[in-house]
Enzyme design. Sequence first.
Site, PDB file in Angstrom:
ATOM      1  N   CYS A 346       0.812  -1.212   0.000  1.00  0.00           N
ATOM      2  CA  CYS A 346       0.000   0.000   0.000  1.00  0.00           C
ATOM      3  C   CYS A 346       0.843   1.260   0.000  1.00  0.00           C
ATOM      4  O   CYS A 346       0.895   1.996   0.996  1.00  0.00           O
ATOM      5  CB  CYS A 346      -0.933  -0.024   1.206  1.00  0.00           C
ATOM      6  SG  CYS A 346      -1.998  -1.451   1.124  1.00  0.00           S
ATOM      7  N   TYR A 375      21.681  -7.548  -4.408  1.00  0.00           N
ATOM      8  CA  TYR A 375      20.972  -6.481  -3.676  1.00  0.00           C
ATOM      9  C   TYR A 375      19.462  -6.592  -3.849  1.00  0.00           C
ATOM     10  O   TYR A 375      18.764  -5.591  -3.962  1.00  0.00           O
ATOM     11  CB  TYR A 375      21.482  -5.104  -4.128  1.00  0.00           C
ATOM     12  CG  TYR A 375      22.967  -4.965  -3.956  1.00  0.00           C
ATOM     13  CD1 TYR A 375      23.533  -5.001  -2.678  1.00  0.00           C
ATOM     14  CD2 TYR A 375      23.818  -4.827  -5.049  1.00  0.00           C
ATOM     15  CE1 TYR A 375      24.900  -4.906  -2.505  1.00  0.00           C
ATOM     16  CE2 TYR A 375      25.198  -4.731  -4.875  1.00  0.00           C
ATOM     17  CZ  TYR A 375      25.725  -4.766  -3.599  1.00  0.00           C
ATOM     18  OH  TYR A 375      27.082  -4.668  -3.418  1.00  0.00           O
TER      19      TYR A 375
END
Length: 417
Positions: A346, A375
């Site tokens: 969200c 990463y």
Amino acid sequence: MTMQGPFRYRNGTLYCEQVELAAIAAGAGTPCYVYSRASILERFRAYDEALAGLPHMICYAVKANSNQAVLALLAGAGAGFDIVSGGELYRVLRAGAPACRVVFSGVGKTAEEIEYALAEGIHSFNAESEEELRLIDAIAARLGVRARVALRVNPDVPAETHPYVATGRREHKFGVEVARAPEIWRRAAALPNLALEGLSCHIGSQLLDPQPLLAAAAVMLELARTIRRAGFSVRTLDLGGGLGVAYRAEEASPDPAAFARAIREQLAREDLFLILEPGRSIVAQAGVLLTRVLYRKRTGSKEFVVVDAAMNDLIRPALYQSHHEIWPLRQSARPEIIADVVGPVCETGDYLARDRRLANALPGDLLAIATAGAYAFVAASNYNSRPRPPEVLVEGDRWRIVRARETYEDLVRGEAP
Ligand code: LLP
């Protein structure tokens, strides 16, 4: 579409080595990280073989991908390891690597971490400040050992990359200034429990042009000569990591072997033991993040592809505005679309691609987010209480889960109501 690394289409379906990625998605579920063993080994060996004849150690930067299987694979190939925390030391030792091939970098090592590393007998510390040198000396005295140390210097060369991953300018927090290095060296050499062995630097990450890395090497060589002229012995030179990889189909990836050969030439007559700390350039291209399309929607003029992977699984686009190619697992004749690829988290910043031309993927279709071996999983979080995805290692025509998908139970482990 230009493909890279171990990922190839055969009869319209995407493979990693000899394994169809859709089979992994079916078996392990999505989202899911997939790494190619062959690709990781190939890149490590490219560095290692190009340096043949020069005394050296390739210390893979564990932070890029610290899965036990990846570390064990590299340890087996003879790699050393660059760590930045006690946790990374634990992982490396757990994976079966010898402590004597470990270098410890980082600007904020704690006393506990220094003690742990000394007790295990690591190769050396890359010390970043005078205070750290004094602390290592004091802990070594208490343990009755001599600590091998290199001084991390900031060579102050400009390197073009994202500002968050540039580290080699004077205004950055890393290392000591070149001009002050000889004086700091002289004082550190007087500390009785330190064996001051060399110099180190790391100027930044994702450098597509190796030139700044070679320029930094030249600055470091000059500094080594200055310190030697003052009567000290400088045995090791650690030039850090930083070589970039192509994230965009149209970019060219610098070749680790060519870069390593250039370094070898620069150091050929210098009587130095070379250490490199590559992370990304060994693992990035070896991995993808598999994801499934959940929904398609349109708002105003924008088209969205909502997928089951999100910023908590791969934060690079949200954090660095970085680009990752997106490959459909099955090629289709449908015309391409221009859309944002977004996850369920969200936040508006939760996207994997923006205004991207990509396959017209429909709900249920599978996609691979490319160049996700570095990463990526290591920076995944449980934000929005999303269990972290599993990691899979492909070995030829076989694949296995090398980290299980987290469960809801894992999400609350250690919490007290
Ligand atoms: N050595 C030191 C001391 C480092 O700080 C780093 C990376 C490396 C070696 C390895 O650099 P590489 O060869 O991977 O470029 N999260 C960012 C990258 C952060 C890099 C931090 N230091 C990203 O996703 O782009």
